[in-house]
Design an enzyme around this catalytic site. Structure first.
Site, PDB file in Angstrom:
ATOM      1  N   LYS A  22      75.986 -17.508  48.107  1.00  0.00           N
ATOM      2  CA  LYS A  22      76.876 -17.940  49.208  1.00  0.00           C
ATOM      3  C   LYS A  22      76.020 -18.354  50.410  1.00  0.00           C
ATOM      4  O   LYS A  22      76.263 -19.405  51.019  1.00  0.00           O
ATOM      5  CB  LYS A  22      77.787 -16.792  49.584  1.00  0.00           C
ATOM      6  CG  LYS A  22      78.397 -16.871  50.969  1.00  0.00           C
ATOM      7  CD  LYS A  22      79.273 -15.700  51.305  1.00  0.00           C
ATOM      8  CE  LYS A  22      78.550 -14.535  51.888  1.00  0.00           C
ATOM      9  NZ  LYS A  22      78.336 -14.616  53.347  1.00  0.00           N
ATOM     10  N   ASN A  23      75.014 -17.564  50.753  1.00  0.00           N
ATOM     11  CA  ASN A  23      74.242 -17.805  51.981  1.00  0.00           C
ATOM     12  C   ASN A  23      73.219 -18.921  51.845  1.00  0.00           C
ATOM     13  O   ASN A  23      72.601 -19.313  52.839  1.00  0.00           O
ATOM     14  CB  ASN A  23      73.589 -16.513  52.469  1.00  0.00           C
ATOM     15  CG  ASN A  23      74.627 -15.544  53.020  1.00  0.00           C
ATOM     16  OD1 ASN A  23      75.796 -15.907  53.172  1.00  0.00           O
ATOM     17  ND2 ASN A  23      74.224 -14.322  53.264  1.00  0.00           N
ATOM     18  N   ARG A  93      82.396 -17.173  60.643  1.00  0.00           N
ATOM     19  CA  ARG A  93      81.480 -17.468  61.739  1.00  0.00           C
ATOM     20  C   ARG A  93      80.326 -18.368  61.295  1.00  0.00           C
ATOM     21  O   ARG A  93      79.701 -19.035  62.098  1.00  0.00           O
ATOM     22  CB  ARG A  93      80.973 -16.211  62.390  1.00  0.00           C
ATOM     23  CG  ARG A  93      80.345 -15.190  61.471  1.00  0.00           C
ATOM     24  CD  ARG A  93      79.942 -13.985  62.240  1.00  0.00           C
ATOM     25  NE  ARG A  93      79.260 -14.365  63.441  1.00  0.00           N
ATOM     26  CZ  ARG A  93      78.044 -14.896  63.481  1.00  0.00           C
ATOM     27  NH1 ARG A  93      77.391 -15.103  62.363  1.00  0.00           N
ATOM     28  NH2 ARG A  93      77.484 -15.234  64.615  1.00  0.00           N
ATOM     29  N   CYS A 117      81.970  -9.833  64.597  1.00  0.00           N
ATOM     30  CA  CYS A 117      82.654  -9.382  63.373  1.00  0.00           C
ATOM     31  C   CYS A 117      82.439  -7.873  63.295  1.00  0.00           C
ATOM     32  O   CYS A 117      81.863  -7.271  64.195  1.00  0.00           O
ATOM     33  CB  CYS A 117      82.093 -10.100  62.147  1.00  0.00           C
ATOM     34  SG  CYS A 117      80.439  -9.589  61.748  1.00  0.00           S
ATOM     35  N   ARG A 122      77.136 -10.487  67.060  1.00  0.00           N
ATOM     36  CA  ARG A 122      76.706 -11.722  66.400  1.00  0.00           C
ATOM     37  C   ARG A 122      76.584 -12.901  67.383  1.00  0.00           C
ATOM     38  O   ARG A 122      77.235 -13.927  67.252  1.00  0.00           O
ATOM     39  CB  ARG A 122      77.653 -12.088  65.257  1.00  0.00           C
ATOM     40  CG  ARG A 122      77.967 -10.994  64.277  1.00  0.00           C
ATOM     41  CD  ARG A 122      76.823 -10.533  63.434  1.00  0.00           C
ATOM     42  NE  ARG A 122      76.317 -11.519  62.501  1.00  0.00           N
ATOM     43  CZ  ARG A 122      76.821 -11.768  61.295  1.00  0.00           C
ATOM     44  NH1 ARG A 122      77.903 -11.126  60.918  1.00  0.00           N
ATOM     45  NH2 ARG A 122      76.292 -12.667  60.499  1.00  0.00           N
ATOM     46  N   PRO A 123      75.789 -12.798  68.440  1.00  0.00           N
ATOM     47  CA  PRO A 123      75.654 -13.905  69.399  1.00  0.00           C
ATOM     48  C   PRO A 123      74.998 -15.133  68.762  1.00  0.00           C
ATOM     49  O   PRO A 123      74.370 -15.023  67.701  1.00  0.00           O
ATOM     50  CB  PRO A 123      74.750 -13.320  70.477  1.00  0.00           C
ATOM     51  CG  PRO A 123      73.978 -12.251  69.797  1.00  0.00           C
ATOM     52  CD  PRO A 123      74.874 -11.679  68.747  1.00  0.00           C
ATOM     53  N   VAL A 124      75.160 -16.287  69.385  1.00  0.00           N
ATOM     54  CA  VAL A 124      74.490 -17.507  68.917  1.00  0.00           C
ATOM     55  C   VAL A 124      73.625 -18.096  70.038  1.00  0.00           C
ATOM     56  O   VAL A 124      73.291 -19.277  70.035  1.00  0.00           O
ATOM     57  CB  VAL A 124      75.494 -18.560  68.402  1.00  0.00           C
ATOM     58  CG1 VAL A 124      76.138 -18.099  67.103  1.00  0.00           C
ATOM     59  CG2 VAL A 124      76.565 -18.877  69.465  1.00  0.00           C
ATOM     60  N   ASP A 125      73.244 -17.230  71.009  1.00  0.00           N
ATOM     61  CA  ASP A 125      72.472 -17.715  72.164  1.00  0.00           C
ATOM     62  C   ASP A 125      71.167 -18.389  71.759  1.00  0.00           C
ATOM     63  O   ASP A 125      70.754 -19.384  72.369  1.00  0.00           O
ATOM     64  CB  ASP A 125      72.198 -16.548  73.120  1.00  0.00           C
ATOM     65  CG  ASP A 125      71.463 -15.399  72.426  1.00  0.00           C
ATOM     66  OD1 ASP A 125      71.901 -15.009  71.323  1.00  0.00           O
ATOM     67  OD2 ASP A 125      70.430 -14.934  72.942  1.00  0.00           O
ATOM     68  N   ASP A 308      71.583  -6.817  54.082  1.00  0.00           N
ATOM     69  CA  ASP A 308      72.780  -7.042  53.253  1.00  0.00           C
ATOM     70  C   ASP A 308      72.833  -6.128  52.035  1.00  0.00           C
ATOM     71  O   ASP A 308      73.815  -6.141  51.301  1.00  0.00           O
ATOM     72  CB  ASP A 308      72.852  -8.504  52.793  1.00  0.00           C
ATOM     73  CG  ASP A 308      73.137  -9.424  53.951  1.00  0.00           C
ATOM     74  OD1 ASP A 308      73.046 -10.653  53.780  1.00  0.00           O
ATOM     75  OD2 ASP A 308      73.427  -8.924  55.045  1.00  0.00           O
ATOM     76  N   ARG A 401      85.228 -12.837  49.913  1.00  0.00           N
ATOM     77  CA  ARG A 401      84.465 -13.822  50.691  1.00  0.00           C
ATOM     78  C   ARG A 401      83.119 -14.103  50.044  1.00  0.00           C
ATOM     79  O   ARG A 401      82.548 -15.163  50.219  1.00  0.00           O
ATOM     80  CB  ARG A 401      84.220 -13.309  52.121  1.00  0.00           C
ATOM     81  CG  ARG A 401      85.480 -13.112  52.911  1.00  0.00           C
ATOM     82  CD  ARG A 401      85.175 -12.775  54.332  1.00  0.00           C
ATOM     83  NE  ARG A 401      84.266 -13.773  54.924  1.00  0.00           N
ATOM     84  CZ  ARG A 401      84.015 -13.831  56.224  1.00  0.00           C
ATOM     85  NH1 ARG A 401      84.573 -12.970  57.046  1.00  0.00           N
ATOM     86  NH2 ARG A 401      83.202 -14.741  56.714  1.00  0.00           N
TER      87      ARG A 401
HETATM   88  C1  EPZ Z   1      72.653 -14.284  58.168  1.00  0.00           C
HETATM   89  O1  EPZ Z   1      73.470 -14.040  59.303  1.00  0.00           O
HETATM   90  C2  EPZ Z   1      73.504 -13.949  56.953  1.00  0.00           C
HETATM   91  N1  EPZ Z   1      74.664 -14.849  56.910  1.00  0.00           N
HETATM   92  C3  EPZ Z   1      73.958 -12.489  57.027  1.00  0.00           C
HETATM   93  O2  EPZ Z   1      74.675 -12.206  55.829  1.00  0.00           O
HETATM   94  C4  EPZ Z   1      72.723 -11.599  57.079  1.00  0.00           C
HETATM   95  O3  EPZ Z   1      73.124 -10.261  57.219  1.00  0.00           O
HETATM   96  C5  EPZ Z   1      71.841 -12.015  58.275  1.00  0.00           C
HETATM   97  O4  EPZ Z   1      71.501 -13.418  58.187  1.00  0.00           O
HETATM   98  C6  EPZ Z   1      70.543 -11.229  58.331  1.00  0.00           C
HETATM   99  O5  EPZ Z   1      69.821 -11.439  57.143  1.00  0.00           O
HETATM  100  C7  EPZ Z   1      74.488 -16.105  56.451  1.00  0.00           C
HETATM  101  O6  EPZ Z   1      73.403 -16.515  56.078  1.00  0.00           O
HETATM  102  C8  EPZ Z   1      75.710 -16.966  56.409  1.00  0.00           C
HETATM  103  P1  EPZ Z   1      70.744 -13.585  62.112  1.00  0.00           P
HETATM  104  P2  EPZ Z   1      72.988 -14.562  60.753  1.00  0.00           P
HETATM  105  O7  EPZ Z   1      70.993 -14.717  63.048  1.00  0.00           O
HETATM  106  O8  EPZ Z   1      72.187 -15.809  60.615  1.00  0.00           O
HETATM  107  C9  EPZ Z   1      70.537 -11.576  66.390  1.00  0.00           C
HETATM  108  C10 EPZ Z   1      76.466 -11.438  54.534  1.00  0.00           C
HETATM  109  O9  EPZ Z   1      76.806 -10.276  54.308  1.00  0.00           O
HETATM  110  N2  EPZ Z   1      70.810 -12.907  66.913  1.00  0.00           N
HETATM  111  O10 EPZ Z   1      69.559 -13.643  61.223  1.00  0.00           O
HETATM  112  O11 EPZ Z   1      74.182 -14.598  61.632  1.00  0.00           O
HETATM  113  C11 EPZ Z   1      71.717 -11.007  65.614  1.00  0.00           C
HETATM  114  O12 EPZ Z   1      72.632 -10.380  66.486  1.00  0.00           O
HETATM  115  C12 EPZ Z   1      76.065 -11.855  55.937  1.00  0.00           C
HETATM  116  O13 EPZ Z   1      76.386 -12.339  53.661  1.00  0.00           O
HETATM  117  C13 EPZ Z   1      70.832 -13.076  68.305  1.00  0.00           C
HETATM  118  O14 EPZ Z   1      70.643 -12.136  69.081  1.00  0.00           O
HETATM  119  O15 EPZ Z   1      72.040 -13.388  61.210  1.00  0.00           O
HETATM  120  C14 EPZ Z   1      71.050 -10.018  64.683  1.00  0.00           C
HETATM  121  O16 EPZ Z   1      70.797  -8.815  65.392  1.00  0.00           O
HETATM  122  C15 EPZ Z   1      76.334 -10.747  56.929  1.00  0.00           C
HETATM  123  N3  EPZ Z   1      71.081 -14.323  68.807  1.00  0.00           N
HETATM  124  C16 EPZ Z   1      69.704 -10.678  64.370  1.00  0.00           C
HETATM  125  O17 EPZ Z   1      69.502 -11.666  65.403  1.00  0.00           O
HETATM  126  C17 EPZ Z   1      71.297 -15.411  67.980  1.00  0.00           C
HETATM  127  O18 EPZ Z   1      71.497 -16.526  68.502  1.00  0.00           O
HETATM  128  C18 EPZ Z   1      69.657 -11.385  63.028  1.00  0.00           C
HETATM  129  O19 EPZ Z   1      70.776 -12.229  62.960  1.00  0.00           O
HETATM  130  C19 EPZ Z   1      71.273 -15.201  66.585  1.00  0.00           C
HETATM  131  C20 EPZ Z   1      71.023 -13.948  66.075  1.00  0.00           C
END
Ligand code: EPZ
Length: 422
Positions: A22-23, A93, A117, A122-125, A308, A401
Site C-alpha cells: 500500500k505504502n 491523509r 489520526c 501527523r504535521p506536514v510542515d 508499522d 485500509r
Molecule cells: C509514512 O507516514 C507511512 N505512510 C506510515 O505508515 C509510517 O508509519 C510512517 O511513514 C513512518 O514510517 C505512508 O507511507 C502512506 P513520516 P508519514 O512523515 O510519511 C514527523 C501505515 O500504517 N513529521 O515519515 O506520514 C511525523 O509526525 C502508516 O501504513 C513532521 O514532524 O510519516 C513523525 O513523527 C501509518 N513533519 C515523523 O516525522 C512533517 O512534515 C515521521 O513521519 C512530516 C513528518
C-alpha cells in the site's frame, strides 16, 4: 459497521501470498500525475486506501481502467482540476502526496490539510517548508493548503529536520518537473521511497543517490515523463504481520511473494526471540521457538525496526517468557492497542513512549475489542489468534485500509475467522 469474530487457538499451518505494498502504491499512483502517457501498474493491492486515491485522481480528471483485480491502466493527461477536497482527504491523509506533483506540473493546487489520526498529530510542515524553498508560495486558508508557483518550481537544496517518508516522496515528485537541480539531504530510504525513485528513473528522470539519505534530481523544467509499466513491490509490513501470526501461535508458517531484505530488522528480532527463519529469493518461513524469549525494541527509520510493526510485536510479546520493552520513537500516540490488549488479559504498563510487557503465555482470553488504527487492528487480530475463546474486533474498517483479503488469507492457514454486521 462490521466486526470480525475470531475463535482462538486454532492450529495454523501453510502458506500466505503477500500483496503489493500500500505504502509503495500510494506515492506511485500520485507520481502518474507526472506522466505524459498511459501507465500500466501491476500487483496493486485492492484495499480501501488505494481505491480512495484512485477516486481522488479521477476527481481531478484522470481516467483509469481496472485491467484485473490487482492491475490498472491510468492516464492523467486530462487532469483539469487541482483541488483535493476535504471530503476525500479527511478519509486518507496520504492524499497529501498529490501536492508535490500537482504543484510541479500545473504551478498551482489546493489540498485540504490532512487531519491528524489516531497515532498522532501527523504535521506536514516539513513538506510545506521544502516546497517554499523551491519557490512555492504556500498559504493556509480555511483548512486548505493553497500552493502556487506561477513559473514552476525551482531546484533547491532541502535539508529535512526529521526523516519523513511522504515528505521525501512529495519533494522527489516536486523536483522531477522543477527548473534546475534539487538535492534532498536527510531523505527517507524506505523500500517504498526507493521504488518511487526507480520508477521515475525508468521514466527518464536524472536521479542519483536512490536508497541513500542524499538524493539529487535534475528537474525537466515541467516537461512530462514517459513512464514505463511497473509492478508494485511486496508489502513488507503485511509480510511481517503474517510472520507474527506464525510466531504468536508458535507454529511453522511460510509467506511467499516477499523481499526478505526489506525485513532484516524484523527477521533478526524474531531470531532474538528464539524463532528460526528460513528465506530465499521470494519466500520466508518462520519456525517455532523452543521457548519464546522476551525482547527490547526501539522503532526507528528504515533500515531500523519499523514503527508499522510495533503494535504487532507488542501482541507477540504477551507470549514471551519474561519482560519485553518497546520504545515507540516516531509517533506520539501509537499505543492505542495497549488498552485493548489489556482487556484480553495482557500485562502491559506505559511510561511516556516506553511500554513494558510482562509475558503471559497462553493466558490471553477472547473478548470484545475495538480497532483504532490500521496496525493496532492487526495486533488485535494476532492476539485473538492465540487467545482462549472468541474475540470480536469492532471497527474493522481500519483493517480494510491496508490488509487485502484478510479473512481469506487467515482462513487459508487454518484460522477460524468471519465478518459480521454490528
Ligand atoms: C509514512 O507516514 C507511512 N505512510 C506510515 O505508515 C509510517 O508509519 C510512517 O511513514 C513512518 O514510517 C505512508 O507511507 C502512506 P513520516 P508519514 O512523515 O510519511 C514527523 C501505515 O500504517 N513529521 O515519515 O506520514 C511525523 O509526525 C502508516 O501504513 C513532521 O514532524 O510519516 C513523525 O513523527 C501509518 N513533519 C515523523 O516525522 C512533517 O512534515 C515521521 O513521519 C512530516 C513528518
Amino acid at each position: 459497521m462490521k466486526y470480525l469474530k475470531i475463535i482462538g487457538q486454532q492450529p495454523l499451518q501453510g502458506e500466505v501470498k503477500i500483496s503489493g505494498a500500500k505504502n509503495a502504491a500510494l506515492p506511485l499512483l500520485a507520481s502518474t500525475i507526472l506522466a505524459k502517457n498511459s501507465v500500466n501498474i501491476d500487483n496493486l493491492p485492492n484495499v480501501v486506501d488505494i481505491n480512495t486515491l484512485l477516486k481522488l485522481l479521477e476527481m481531478l480528471g484522470s481516467s483509469f481502467e481496472k485491467t484485473s483485480n490487482n492491475s490498472i491502466c491510468i492516464n492523467t493527461s486530462n487532469i483539469h482540476e487541482t483541488k483535493a477536497t476535504y471530503d476525500i482527504v479527511k478519509t486518507m491523509r496520504a492524499s497529501i502526496l498529490v501536492l508535490g506533483p500537482l504543484l510541479s506540473r500545473f504551478g498551482h493546487c489546493e489540498v485540504s490539510l490532512p487531519g491528524g489520526c489516531a497515532i498522532g498529530q501527523r504535521p506536514v510542515d516539513l513538506h510545506l517548508k521544502a516546497l517554499e524553498q523551491m519557490g512555492a508560495i504556500i498559504e493556509i486558508k480555511a483548512g486548505y493548503i493553497i500552493a502556487t508557483a506561477p513559473n514552476g518550481l525551482k531546484g533547491a537544496t532541502i535539508v529535512f529536520d526529521k526523516i519523513t517518508v511522504t515528505g521525501t516522496e512529495n519533494i522527489v515528485m516536486a523536483a522531477a518537473l522543477a527548473h534546475g537541480t534539487t538535492k534532498i539531504i536527510n531523505a527517507a530510504k524506505e523500500p517504498e521511497v526507493v521504488q518511487l525513485c526507480e520508477v521515475l528513473k525508468e521514466a527518464g528522470l536524472d536521479i542519483k543517490g536512490i536508497g541513500t539519505n542524499e538524493i539529487e534530481i535534475v528537474g525537466t523544467a515541467q516537461k512530462l515523463l514517459e513512464f514505463k509499466d511497473f509492478s508494485i513491490i511486496p508489502d513488507r509490513i503485511e509480510a511481517g504481520t503474517y510472520l507474527c501470526a506464525g510466531a504468536i501461535c508458535n507454529t511453522k508458517l511460510k509467506i511467499t511473494n516477499v523481499v526478505a531484505s526489506h525485513l532484516d530488522a524484523v527477521l533478526s528480532k524474531f531470531e532474538e526471540m528464539g524463532f528460526s527463519i528460513q528465506k530465499d529469493a521470494n519466500t520466508i518461513t518462520i519456525l517455532p521457538a523452543q521457548k519464546i524469549k522476551p525482547f527490547k525494541l526501539t522503532t526507528t527509520e528504515y533500515p531500523g525496526f519499523p514503527t508499522d510493526m510495533q503494535a504487532q510485536f507488542m501482541a507477540l510479546a504477551t507470549q514471551a517468557h519474561g519482560v519485553s520493552i518497546v520504545d515507540e520513537n516516531l509517533f506520539e500516540n501509537r499505543y492505542m492497542h495497549v488498552n485493548e490488549l489489556l482487556r484480553m488479559g495482557a500485562d502491559i504498563t506505559l511510561k511516556g513512549h516506553t511500554a513494558t510487557i510482562t509475558g503471559t503465555p497462553n493466558e490471553l482470553t477472547g473478548t470484545d475489542v475495538m480497532a483504532t488504527d490500521l496496525r493496532a487492528s492487526s495486533a488485535l487480530v494476532l492476539a485473538a489468534l492465540v487467545a482462549k475463546g472468541e474475540t470480536n474486533i469492532h471497527r474493522i474498517y481500519h483493517l480494510d485500509r491496508g490488509y487485502e483479503k484478510l479473512e481469506e488469507k487467515l482462513e487459508g492457514i487454518g484460522a477460524n475467522v468471519a465478518r459480521f454486521d454490528e
